[in-house]
Design a protein around this motif. Structure first.
Motif, PDB file in Angstrom:
ATOM      1  N   ILE A  99       0.842  -1.209   0.000  1.00 48.43           N
ATOM      2  CA  ILE A  99       0.000   0.000   0.000  1.00 48.43           C
ATOM      3  C   ILE A  99       0.877   1.259   0.000  1.00 48.43           C
ATOM      4  CG2 ILE A  99      -2.046  -1.030   1.054  1.00 48.43           C
ATOM      5  CD1 ILE A  99      -1.112   0.147   3.762  1.00 48.43           C
TER       6      ILE A  99
ATOM      7  N   SER B 144      -5.092  -5.763  -7.100  1.00 52.47           N
ATOM      8  CA  SER B 144      -5.676  -4.432  -7.294  1.00 52.47           C
ATOM      9  C   SER B 144      -4.516  -3.441  -7.363  1.00 52.47           C
ATOM     10  CB  SER B 144      -6.662  -4.113  -6.169  1.00 52.47           C
ATOM     11  OG  SER B 144      -6.025  -4.195  -4.925  1.00 52.47           O
TER      12      SER B 144
ATOM     13  N   GLY C  68      -2.743  -2.988  -2.015  1.00 50.09           N
ATOM     14  CA  GLY C  68      -3.401  -3.640  -0.876  1.00 50.09           C
ATOM     15  C   GLY C  68      -4.067  -4.952  -1.251  1.00 50.09           C
ATOM     16  N   THR C  69      -5.061  -5.303  -0.461  1.00 52.63           N
ATOM     17  CA  THR C  69      -5.728  -6.587  -0.620  1.00 52.63           C
ATOM     18  C   THR C  69      -6.894  -6.463  -1.595  1.00 52.63           C
ATOM     19  OG1 THR C  69      -5.093  -7.203   1.631  1.00 52.63           O
ATOM     20  CG2 THR C  69      -6.926  -8.420   0.656  1.00 52.63           C
TER      21      THR C  69
ATOM     22  N   ILE D 136     -11.073  -5.744  -0.975  1.00 53.39           N
ATOM     23  CA  ILE D 136     -11.349  -4.870   0.165  1.00 53.39           C
ATOM     24  C   ILE D 136     -11.459  -3.441  -0.380  1.00 53.39           C
ATOM     25  CG2 ILE D 136     -10.568  -4.115   2.459  1.00 53.39           C
ATOM     26  CD1 ILE D 136     -11.307  -7.134   2.234  1.00 53.39           C
ATOM     27  N   SER D 137     -12.716  -3.008  -0.599  1.00 47.10           N
ATOM     28  CA  SER D 137     -12.989  -1.746  -1.309  1.00 47.10           C
ATOM     29  C   SER D 137     -12.280  -1.728  -2.655  1.00 47.10           C
ATOM     30  CB  SER D 137     -12.586  -0.515  -0.479  1.00 47.10           C
ATOM     31  OG  SER D 137     -13.440  -0.372   0.614  1.00 47.10           O
TER      32      SER D 137
ATOM     33  N   ALA E  48      -0.514  -6.711   2.634  1.00 47.58           N
ATOM     34  CA  ALA E  48      -0.885  -5.393   3.160  1.00 47.58           C
ATOM     35  C   ALA E  48      -2.366  -5.085   2.961  1.00 47.58           C
ATOM     36  CB  ALA E  48      -0.048  -4.316   2.466  1.00 47.58           C
ATOM     37  N   CYS E  49      -2.941  -4.423   3.956  1.00 51.00           N
ATOM     38  CA  CYS E  49      -4.311  -3.924   3.872  1.00 51.00           C
ATOM     39  C   CYS E  49      -4.347  -2.654   4.726  1.00 51.00           C
ATOM     40  CB  CYS E  49      -5.283  -4.969   4.404  1.00 51.00           C
ATOM     41  SG  CYS E  49      -6.976  -4.351   4.460  1.00 51.00           S
TER      42      CYS E  49
ATOM     43  N   TYR F 210     -12.552   4.107   4.964  1.00 50.71           N
ATOM     44  CA  TYR F 210     -11.586   4.689   4.051  1.00 50.71           C
ATOM     45  C   TYR F 210     -12.067   6.112   3.741  1.00 50.71           C
ATOM     46  CZ  TYR F 210      -9.151   0.259   3.327  1.00 50.71           C
ATOM     47  OH  TYR F 210      -8.412  -0.879   3.514  1.00 50.71           O
ATOM     48  N   GLU F 211     -11.124   7.042   3.622  1.00 52.53           N
ATOM     49  CA  GLU F 211     -11.496   8.443   3.442  1.00 52.53           C
ATOM     50  C   GLU F 211     -10.495   9.125   2.521  1.00 52.53           C
ATOM     51  OE1 GLU F 211     -13.449  10.640   2.932  1.00 52.53           O
ATOM     52  OE2 GLU F 211     -14.466  10.790   4.848  1.00 52.53           O
TER      53      GLU F 211
ATOM     54  N   ALA G 203      -5.259   7.807  10.189  1.00 52.06           N
ATOM     55  CA  ALA G 203      -3.969   7.237   9.768  1.00 52.06           C
ATOM     56  C   ALA G 203      -3.771   7.611   8.305  1.00 52.06           C
ATOM     57  CB  ALA G 203      -3.981   5.723   9.935  1.00 52.06           C
TER      58      ALA G 203
ATOM     59  N   GLU H  59      -1.122   8.089   4.817  1.00 52.22           N
ATOM     60  CA  GLU H  59       0.114   7.724   4.102  1.00 52.22           C
ATOM     61  C   GLU H  59       0.829   6.528   4.765  1.00 52.22           C
ATOM     62  OE1 GLU H  59      -0.400   9.074   1.257  1.00 52.22           O
ATOM     63  OE2 GLU H  59       1.484  10.164   1.046  1.00 52.22           O
ATOM     64  N   LEU H  60       0.044   5.530   5.111  1.00 54.36           N
ATOM     65  CA  LEU H  60       0.602   4.362   5.814  1.00 54.36           C
ATOM     66  C   LEU H  60       1.712   3.697   4.997  1.00 54.36           C
ATOM     67  CD1 LEU H  60      -2.787   2.974   7.132  1.00 54.36           C
ATOM     68  CD2 LEU H  60      -0.892   3.784   8.542  1.00 54.36           C
TER      69      LEU H  60
ATOM     70  N   ILE I 202      -6.041   7.999   3.331  1.00 63.20           N
ATOM     71  CA  ILE I 202      -6.420   8.096   4.749  1.00 63.20           C
ATOM     72  C   ILE I 202      -7.296   6.935   5.193  1.00 63.20           C
ATOM     73  CG2 ILE I 202      -7.875   9.453   6.335  1.00 63.20           C
ATOM     74  CD1 ILE I 202      -6.914  11.921   4.648  1.00 63.20           C
ATOM     75  N   VAL I 203      -7.017   6.443   6.397  1.00 63.52           N
ATOM     76  CA  VAL I 203      -7.943   5.535   7.085  1.00 63.52           C
ATOM     77  C   VAL I 203      -8.461   6.295   8.310  1.00 63.52           C
ATOM     78  CG1 VAL I 203      -8.256   3.307   8.217  1.00 63.52           C
ATOM     79  CG2 VAL I 203      -6.604   3.508   6.360  1.00 63.52           C
TER      80      VAL I 203
HETATM   81  N1  SAM Z   1      -7.714  -2.799  -1.086  1.00 55.76           N
HETATM   82  C1  SAM Z   1      -6.999  -1.736  -0.459  1.00 55.76           C
HETATM   83  C2  SAM Z   1      -6.489  -2.213   0.902  1.00 55.76           C
HETATM   84  O1  SAM Z   1      -6.406  -3.404   1.138  1.00 55.76           O
HETATM   85  O2  SAM Z   1      -6.116  -1.379   1.712  1.00 55.76           O
HETATM   86  C3  SAM Z   1      -7.830  -0.480  -0.351  1.00 55.76           C
HETATM   87  C4  SAM Z   1      -8.256   0.058  -1.677  1.00 55.76           C
HETATM   88  S1  SAM Z   1      -9.270   1.467  -1.592  1.00 55.76           S
HETATM   89  C5  SAM Z   1      -9.675   1.700  -3.274  1.00 55.76           C
HETATM   90  C6  SAM Z   1      -8.130   2.766  -1.371  1.00 55.76           C
HETATM   91  C7  SAM Z   1      -8.298   3.449  -0.017  1.00 55.76           C
HETATM   92  O3  SAM Z   1      -7.576   2.703   0.969  1.00 55.76           O
HETATM   93  C8  SAM Z   1      -7.693   4.839   0.047  1.00 55.76           C
HETATM   94  O4  SAM Z   1      -8.604   5.818  -0.429  1.00 55.76           O
HETATM   95  C9  SAM Z   1      -7.426   4.999   1.515  1.00 55.76           C
HETATM   96  O5  SAM Z   1      -8.611   5.303   2.217  1.00 55.76           O
HETATM   97  C10 SAM Z   1      -6.990   3.584   1.884  1.00 55.76           C
HETATM   98  N2  SAM Z   1      -5.527   3.464   1.731  1.00 55.76           N
HETATM   99  C11 SAM Z   1      -4.856   2.804   0.771  1.00 55.76           C
HETATM  100  N3  SAM Z   1      -3.524   2.918   0.962  1.00 55.76           N
HETATM  101  C12 SAM Z   1      -3.357   3.691   2.062  1.00 55.76           C
HETATM  102  C13 SAM Z   1      -2.218   4.185   2.760  1.00 55.76           C
HETATM  103  N4  SAM Z   1      -0.989   3.912   2.365  1.00 55.76           N
HETATM  104  N5  SAM Z   1      -2.428   4.946   3.866  1.00 55.76           N
HETATM  105  C14 SAM Z   1      -3.675   5.223   4.292  1.00 55.76           C
HETATM  106  N6  SAM Z   1      -4.784   4.787   3.655  1.00 55.76           N
HETATM  107  C15 SAM Z   1      -4.624   4.031   2.556  1.00 55.76           C
END
Ligand code: SAM
Length: 282
Positions: free
Chosen positions: A21, A90, A93-94, A97-98, A121-122, A168-169, A193, A195-196, A224-225
């Protein structure tokens, strides 16, 4: 990890592979191995996944997939899954999941195609572990809706959960969401949280009004989370309840403050209203 007992080629089926991520070091050894040995990769955006594969020194056919891809394309992919090992990733991340993948997994399982998930990572889980909020019970609720009424509904649903709620935001909507949380879920501990796993990772925890103030002064960049802690236990001390009421009374009428704190704590609304009037007159 490949060893002498591992076959060169993967058996046919769908491999759900989590990718980093932010920090590319978070790719797992198993993810790399599966990506090396698969026949093709189904991905959201071929440019994003192409970059990751290039970084890993892997070259594979990339097929664009999202759940809105029309059914005939999904059926073609399902046909290919009968005798090919196909990885689903995707952008980050996972998968699922969104992110796209739910329909594909559902259809693959219905067609008796083998499905394997390679975890990694998620953002939701990474944010939760960093927040310091209770994690024994949590609800992942995806993106907070953009439309005001839908957002209020989502937060009201969250109000009834004795669990940390994870959303998620996006940066431009964060302050508006924090203000809505302040009104609908008063007294909750909130965590943002951002820029994780990246260079500018940060995680701030506090009240919704403190965080709204901070982020309206420092508009947040990046991903952002947003997490909202569970309601305060009913056996909270009088002092805690007073603090909740006083915070709510900063910009709400006594009846609204009592209603919000009653929702947050499970305490009696009438008693809280009486206490709110007392506090206001002090
Ligand atoms: N499937 C992904 C996962 O497992 O985290 C999430 C995908 S969703 C389309 C993308 C959202 O995840 C972002 O808008 C944000 O809210 C969150 N996100 C993804 N990467 C992030 C990060 N590095 N730091 C904080 N939030 C993150």
């Amino acid at each position: 990890m490949t060893d002498e007992t591992t076959p060169e080629h993967l058996s046919a089926g769908l491999y759900i592979v989590a990718t980093p991520i932010g920090n590319l070091g978070d790719i797992t050894m198993r993810a790399v191995d599966v990506l090396k040995r698969c026949d093709a990769v189904a991905c959201e955006d071929t440019r994003v996944t192409g970059k990751l594969l290039k970084h890993l020194g892997i070259s594979k056919p990339l097929w664009r997939y999202n759940d809105h891809t029309d059914a005939s394309e999904r059926n073609r992919l399902l046909d290919r899954l009968q005798d090919n090992a196909i990885v689903l990733v995707s952008d980050a991340g996972t998968p699922l999941i969104s992110d796209p993948g739910y329909r594909l997994v559902q259809d693959a399982k219905a067609a008796n195609i083998a499905v394997t998930s390679i975890p990694g990572a998620c953002a939701a889980i990474t944010g939760l572990t960093l927040s310091g909020l209770p994690n024994d019970r949590f609800l992942f609720a995806g993106f907070l809706p953009n439309k005001e009424q839908a957002r209020i509904r989502a937060l009201n649903e969250a109000a009834g959960m004795a669990a940390t709620c994870i959303f998620y935001e996006t940066g431009p909507r964060l302050v508006k969401s924090l203000r809505a949380i302040k009104d609908i879920l008063p007294g909750r501990t909130v965590s943002v949280a951002r820029e994780l796993t990246k260079l500018h990772e940060e995680c701030r925890t506090g009240s919704a009004s403190e965080l709204a103030e901070h982020y309206s002064d420092h508009p947040p960049k990046g991903e952002i989370v947003l997490m909202v802690g569970p309601p305060v236990e009913p056996e909270a001390s009088d002092l805690d309840v007073d603090a909740l009421l006083l915070e709510a009374l900063r910009d709400q009428k006594a009846s609204q403050a009592a209603g919000g704190v009653a929702k947050a704590t499970g305490l009696d609304r009438k008693l809280l209203y009486a206490r709110a009037l007392e506090l206001r007159s002090q």
